[in-house]
Design an enzyme around this catalytic site. Sequence first.
Site, mmCIF file in Angstrom:
data_model
loop_
_atom_site.group_PDB
_atom_site.id
_atom_site.type_symbol
_atom_site.label_atom_id
_atom_site.label_comp_id
_atom_site.label_asym_id
_atom_site.label_seq_id
_atom_site.Cartn_x
_atom_site.Cartn_y
_atom_site.Cartn_z
ATOM 1 N N ARG A 283 11.047 -7.582 4.852
ATOM 2 C CA ARG A 283 11.094 -6.179 5.277
ATOM 3 C C ARG A 283 11.666 -6.063 6.684
ATOM 4 O O ARG A 283 12.446 -5.162 6.972
ATOM 5 C CB ARG A 283 9.697 -5.557 5.210
ATOM 6 N N ARG B 11 -1.437 -9.934 12.798
ATOM 7 C CA ARG B 11 -1.882 -8.732 12.084
ATOM 8 C C ARG B 11 -2.768 -9.099 10.887
ATOM 9 O O ARG B 11 -3.756 -8.413 10.606
ATOM 10 C CB ARG B 11 -0.679 -7.912 11.605
ATOM 11 N N ARG C 164 12.522 -3.905 11.775
ATOM 12 C CA ARG C 164 11.276 -3.429 12.378
ATOM 13 C C ARG C 164 10.820 -4.396 13.458
ATOM 14 O O ARG C 164 10.613 -5.581 13.208
ATOM 15 C CB ARG C 164 10.200 -3.277 11.306
ATOM 16 N N LYS D 119 0.816 -1.222 0.000
ATOM 17 C CA LYS D 119 0.000 0.000 0.000
ATOM 18 C C LYS D 119 0.848 1.270 0.000
ATOM 19 O O LYS D 119 0.549 2.205 -0.725
ATOM 20 C CB LYS D 119 -0.954 0.013 1.197
ATOM 21 N N ARG E 202 -9.779 1.611 9.075
ATOM 22 C CA ARG E 202 -9.500 0.197 9.309
ATOM 23 C C ARG E 202 -10.621 -0.506 10.064
ATOM 24 O O ARG E 202 -10.566 -1.713 10.242
ATOM 25 C CB ARG E 202 -8.206 0.039 10.105
#
Length: 193
Positions: A128, A145, A134, A14, A89
């Site tokens: 990622r 998630r 992260r 996104k 969301r």
Amino acid sequence: MTILVLMGPPGAGKGTQAEMLAERLGVPAISTGDIFREQVASGTALGQQAKGYIDAGEYVPDSVTNAMIRERLCADDTRSGFLLDGYPRTLDQVAVLDEFLAGQQRFVDGVIVLDVHVDELVARLLNRAALANRSDDTEPVIRHRLKVYTDQTQPLIEVYAARNLVTTIDGTGDSAEVSQRILSSSVALQQTN
């Protein structure tokens, strides 16, 4: 004026696609994830409040998110439109966005949904995590998630589909291919003409 919502599960691309499309349309891309990460890095009260939820793979409470989005959508650069990435969301956030926009006599013009298979999403997010270090991208958190997305965000697609606003785009392949699919879609073509 162009107001678009870009939806899809974590790892669907996104952010990359929002930047491309926003630049093409000449409107700002507004990402709740980016705003939350900025707040966490700056050590603000909002950032501290959000960090615990983000690290656990949970959504930041609507009250915090809605207040942040309202403030951002009042900025001067949103007058000619904007692209939302990561908001709304939840169904409550849809209602808040609708009410906010109605108060300005504006409305959502279209919703682009990026569709990517779960196994590819997990692989992308693990990659990622390795590249960006992260803390919110461990495999158990990623899978949680994705479940949260399915449970809480997927119903929004049904709401927007009932308004004839949804265009689903295959989000697999490299980012240039996905960008071309979005730009070739009817919703993007309507906004760029």
